[in-house]
Design a protein around this motif. Structure first.
Motif, PDB file in Angstrom:
ATOM      1  N   GLY A  61      -8.557 -11.308  -5.373  1.00  0.00           N
ATOM      2  CA  GLY A  61      -8.218 -10.575  -6.591  1.00  0.00           C
ATOM      3  C   GLY A  61      -9.021  -9.289  -6.706  1.00  0.00           C
ATOM      4  O   GLY A  61      -8.511  -8.242  -7.098  1.00  0.00           O
ATOM      5  N   TYR A  62     -10.293  -9.371  -6.327  1.00  0.00           N
ATOM      6  CA  TYR A  62     -11.159  -8.194  -6.378  1.00  0.00           C
ATOM      7  C   TYR A  62     -10.643  -7.100  -5.444  1.00  0.00           C
ATOM      8  O   TYR A  62     -10.515  -5.942  -5.828  1.00  0.00           O
ATOM      9  CB  TYR A  62     -12.597  -8.567  -6.009  1.00  0.00           C
ATOM     10  CG  TYR A  62     -13.491  -7.371  -5.846  1.00  0.00           C
ATOM     11  CD1 TYR A  62     -13.995  -6.715  -6.968  1.00  0.00           C
ATOM     12  CD2 TYR A  62     -13.810  -6.876  -4.590  1.00  0.00           C
ATOM     13  CE1 TYR A  62     -14.802  -5.598  -6.828  1.00  0.00           C
ATOM     14  CE2 TYR A  62     -14.617  -5.763  -4.442  1.00  0.00           C
ATOM     15  CZ  TYR A  62     -15.110  -5.118  -5.564  1.00  0.00           C
ATOM     16  OH  TYR A  62     -15.902  -4.011  -5.420  1.00  0.00           O
ATOM     17  N   VAL A  63     -10.347  -7.472  -4.209  1.00  0.00           N
ATOM     18  CA  VAL A  63      -9.869  -6.502  -3.221  1.00  0.00           C
ATOM     19  C   VAL A  63      -8.551  -5.885  -3.685  1.00  0.00           C
ATOM     20  O   VAL A  63      -8.345  -4.673  -3.575  1.00  0.00           O
ATOM     21  CB  VAL A  63      -9.732  -7.156  -1.827  1.00  0.00           C
ATOM     22  CG1 VAL A  63      -9.010  -6.235  -0.857  1.00  0.00           C
ATOM     23  CG2 VAL A  63     -11.098  -7.548  -1.276  1.00  0.00           C
ATOM     24  N   GLU A  64      -7.658  -6.708  -4.214  1.00  0.00           N
ATOM     25  CA  GLU A  64      -6.373  -6.200  -4.695  1.00  0.00           C
ATOM     26  C   GLU A  64      -6.582  -5.182  -5.815  1.00  0.00           C
ATOM     27  O   GLU A  64      -5.967  -4.109  -5.820  1.00  0.00           O
ATOM     28  CB  GLU A  64      -5.499  -7.356  -5.181  1.00  0.00           C
ATOM     29  CG  GLU A  64      -4.106  -6.935  -5.604  1.00  0.00           C
ATOM     30  CD  GLU A  64      -3.217  -8.101  -5.986  1.00  0.00           C
ATOM     31  OE1 GLU A  64      -2.118  -7.843  -6.502  1.00  0.00           O
ATOM     32  OE2 GLU A  64      -3.607  -9.273  -5.769  1.00  0.00           O
ATOM     33  N   ARG A  65      -7.441  -5.497  -6.778  1.00  0.00           N
ATOM     34  CA  ARG A  65      -7.705  -4.567  -7.892  1.00  0.00           C
ATOM     35  C   ARG A  65      -8.365  -3.278  -7.403  1.00  0.00           C
ATOM     36  O   ARG A  65      -8.018  -2.185  -7.845  1.00  0.00           O
ATOM     37  CB  ARG A  65      -8.576  -5.242  -8.945  1.00  0.00           C
ATOM     38  CG  ARG A  65      -7.842  -6.294  -9.769  1.00  0.00           C
ATOM     39  CD  ARG A  65      -8.678  -6.803 -10.927  1.00  0.00           C
ATOM     40  NE  ARG A  65      -9.948  -7.404 -10.521  1.00  0.00           N
ATOM     41  CZ  ARG A  65     -10.096  -8.659 -10.109  1.00  0.00           C
ATOM     42  NH1 ARG A  65      -9.047  -9.459 -10.058  1.00  0.00           N
ATOM     43  NH2 ARG A  65     -11.281  -9.122  -9.764  1.00  0.00           N
ATOM     44  N   GLN A  66      -9.321  -3.406  -6.488  1.00  0.00           N
ATOM     45  CA  GLN A  66      -9.996  -2.218  -5.961  1.00  0.00           C
ATOM     46  C   GLN A  66      -9.019  -1.325  -5.200  1.00  0.00           C
ATOM     47  O   GLN A  66      -9.034  -0.113  -5.352  1.00  0.00           O
ATOM     48  CB  GLN A  66     -11.149  -2.621  -5.034  1.00  0.00           C
ATOM     49  CG  GLN A  66     -12.366  -3.119  -5.760  1.00  0.00           C
ATOM     50  CD  GLN A  66     -12.972  -2.051  -6.640  1.00  0.00           C
ATOM     51  OE1 GLN A  66     -12.989  -2.186  -7.849  1.00  0.00           O
ATOM     52  NE2 GLN A  66     -13.450  -0.985  -6.048  1.00  0.00           N
ATOM     53  N   ALA A  67      -8.196  -1.924  -4.359  1.00  0.00           N
ATOM     54  CA  ALA A  67      -7.224  -1.147  -3.581  1.00  0.00           C
ATOM     55  C   ALA A  67      -6.247  -0.436  -4.513  1.00  0.00           C
ATOM     56  O   ALA A  67      -5.907   0.727  -4.287  1.00  0.00           O
ATOM     57  CB  ALA A  67      -6.488  -2.049  -2.597  1.00  0.00           C
ATOM     58  N   ALA A  68      -5.810  -1.122  -5.557  1.00  0.00           N
ATOM     59  CA  ALA A  68      -4.892  -0.493  -6.514  1.00  0.00           C
ATOM     60  C   ALA A  68      -5.567   0.684  -7.202  1.00  0.00           C
ATOM     61  O   ALA A  68      -4.985   1.775  -7.309  1.00  0.00           O
ATOM     62  CB  ALA A  68      -4.423  -1.518  -7.544  1.00  0.00           C
ATOM     63  N   ALA A  69      -6.800   0.488  -7.641  1.00  0.00           N
ATOM     64  CA  ALA A  69      -7.516   1.560  -8.335  1.00  0.00           C
ATOM     65  C   ALA A  69      -7.767   2.748  -7.408  1.00  0.00           C
ATOM     66  O   ALA A  69      -7.560   3.901  -7.792  1.00  0.00           O
ATOM     67  CB  ALA A  69      -8.837   1.025  -8.885  1.00  0.00           C
ATOM     68  N   GLU A  70      -8.196   2.484  -6.187  1.00  0.00           N
ATOM     69  CA  GLU A  70      -8.509   3.559  -5.236  1.00  0.00           C
ATOM     70  C   GLU A  70      -7.273   4.333  -4.805  1.00  0.00           C
ATOM     71  O   GLU A  70      -7.341   5.530  -4.551  1.00  0.00           O
ATOM     72  CB  GLU A  70      -9.221   2.988  -4.013  1.00  0.00           C
ATOM     73  CG  GLU A  70     -10.611   2.480  -4.312  1.00  0.00           C
ATOM     74  CD  GLU A  70     -11.228   1.727  -3.149  1.00  0.00           C
ATOM     75  OE1 GLU A  70     -10.725   1.837  -2.006  1.00  0.00           O
ATOM     76  OE2 GLU A  70     -12.217   0.998  -3.380  1.00  0.00           O
ATOM     77  N   SER A  71      -6.142   3.645  -4.720  1.00  0.00           N
ATOM     78  CA  SER A  71      -4.908   4.306  -4.282  1.00  0.00           C
ATOM     79  C   SER A  71      -4.196   5.028  -5.421  1.00  0.00           C
ATOM     80  O   SER A  71      -3.323   5.850  -5.178  1.00  0.00           O
ATOM     81  CB  SER A  71      -3.951   3.280  -3.667  1.00  0.00           C
ATOM     82  OG  SER A  71      -3.442   2.412  -4.679  1.00  0.00           O
ATOM     83  N   GLY A  72      -4.557   4.697  -6.657  1.00  0.00           N
ATOM     84  CA  GLY A  72      -3.873   5.284  -7.802  1.00  0.00           C
ATOM     85  C   GLY A  72      -2.603   4.548  -8.170  1.00  0.00           C
ATOM     86  O   GLY A  72      -1.829   5.002  -9.009  1.00  0.00           O
ATOM     87  N   ALA A  73      -2.370   3.391  -7.548  1.00  0.00           N
ATOM     88  CA  ALA A  73      -1.154   2.616  -7.812  1.00  0.00           C
ATOM     89  C   ALA A  73      -1.208   2.004  -9.212  1.00  0.00           C
ATOM     90  O   ALA A  73      -2.267   1.595  -9.674  1.00  0.00           O
ATOM     91  CB  ALA A  73      -0.992   1.516  -6.771  1.00  0.00           C
ATOM     92  N   GLN A  74      -0.062   1.925  -9.841  1.00  0.00           N
ATOM     93  CA  GLN A  74       0.051   1.303 -11.152  1.00  0.00           C
ATOM     94  C   GLN A  74       0.346  -0.188 -11.038  1.00  0.00           C
ATOM     95  O   GLN A  74       0.167  -0.927 -11.995  1.00  0.00           O
ATOM     96  CB  GLN A  74       1.159   1.981 -11.965  1.00  0.00           C
ATOM     97  CG  GLN A  74       0.896   3.446 -12.222  1.00  0.00           C
ATOM     98  CD  GLN A  74      -0.370   3.668 -13.015  1.00  0.00           C
ATOM     99  OE1 GLN A  74      -0.539   3.088 -14.072  1.00  0.00           O
ATOM    100  NE2 GLN A  74      -1.272   4.477 -12.499  1.00  0.00           N
ATOM    101  N   GLU A  75       0.816  -0.608  -9.873  1.00  0.00           N
ATOM    102  CA  GLU A  75       1.095  -2.030  -9.643  1.00  0.00           C
ATOM    103  C   GLU A  75       0.937  -2.335  -8.165  1.00  0.00           C
ATOM    104  O   GLU A  75       0.922  -1.433  -7.336  1.00  0.00           O
ATOM    105  CB  GLU A  75       2.485  -2.413 -10.145  1.00  0.00           C
ATOM    106  CG  GLU A  75       3.618  -1.615  -9.528  1.00  0.00           C
ATOM    107  CD  GLU A  75       4.957  -1.915 -10.172  1.00  0.00           C
ATOM    108  OE1 GLU A  75       5.631  -2.843  -9.697  1.00  0.00           O
ATOM    109  OE2 GLU A  75       5.313  -1.227 -11.124  1.00  0.00           O
ATOM    110  N   THR A  76       0.797  -3.628  -7.860  1.00  0.00           N
ATOM    111  CA  THR A  76       0.669  -4.058  -6.467  1.00  0.00           C
ATOM    112  C   THR A  76       1.693  -5.144  -6.172  1.00  0.00           C
ATOM    113  O   THR A  76       2.191  -5.808  -7.078  1.00  0.00           O
ATOM    114  CB  THR A  76      -0.740  -4.610  -6.165  1.00  0.00           C
ATOM    115  OG1 THR A  76      -0.992  -5.719  -7.019  1.00  0.00           O
ATOM    116  CG2 THR A  76      -1.801  -3.552  -6.341  1.00  0.00           C
ATOM    117  N   ARG A  77       1.962  -5.292  -4.878  1.00  0.00           N
ATOM    118  CA  ARG A  77       2.837  -6.374  -4.419  1.00  0.00           C
ATOM    119  C   ARG A  77       2.244  -6.895  -3.122  1.00  0.00           C
ATOM    120  O   ARG A  77       2.037  -6.130  -2.179  1.00  0.00           O
ATOM    121  CB  ARG A  77       4.260  -5.842  -4.205  1.00  0.00           C
ATOM    122  CG  ARG A  77       5.207  -6.861  -3.606  1.00  0.00           C
ATOM    123  CD  ARG A  77       6.653  -6.412  -3.623  1.00  0.00           C
ATOM    124  NE  ARG A  77       6.885  -5.219  -2.822  1.00  0.00           N
ATOM    125  CZ  ARG A  77       8.095  -4.700  -2.603  1.00  0.00           C
ATOM    126  NH1 ARG A  77       9.168  -5.252  -3.146  1.00  0.00           N
ATOM    127  NH2 ARG A  77       8.228  -3.626  -1.863  1.00  0.00           N
TER     128      ARG A  77
END
Length: 110
Positions: A61-77
């Motif tokens: 969950g941490y990695v997913e949230r960090q990757a989303a924040a760093e990429s500027g993505a509003q959502e992940t899949r």
């Protein structure tokens, strides 16, 4: 003569009404544009180039949230081998591809 005078009066009244309606609709549009939030006009887009360092890491969950924040993505899949996925392109979404063990093998926007 009275007939043509009343026709002229009706025509002038219709022209005046048309002018008033045109002025009302024109005055509303700039107000709506001025009140709009600039952040809504240009939603942030995903940039997967910024998160390629996460490849090879275990997904959490941490990695997913960090990757989303760093990429500027509003959502992940998260996509696992064999998962069905829609083919719609969403420039605000980060797709995280993992192997059967949950290790990130690919990060892409869309």
């Amino acid at each position: 003569m009275p007939r043509s005078a009343s026709a002229i009066t009706v025509a002038l009244a219709l022209l005046a009404l048309g002018g008033i309606l045109a002025a009302c609709s024109a005055s509303r549009e700039p107000q709506a544009t001025a009140a709009a939030d600039p952040a809504d006009a240009a939603p942030s887009q995903c940039d997967a180039g910024k998160v390629q360092r996460w490849i090879g890491e275990d997904l959490s969950g941490y990695v997913e949230r960090q990757a989303a924040a760093e990429s500027g993505a509003q959502e992940t899949r998260v996509l696992k081998p064999g998962d069905a996925a829609t083919m719609d392109f969403n420039p605000r979404r980060l797709n995280i591809h993992v192997d059967p063990g949950g290790v990130i093998i690919k990060l892409a926007c869309g």
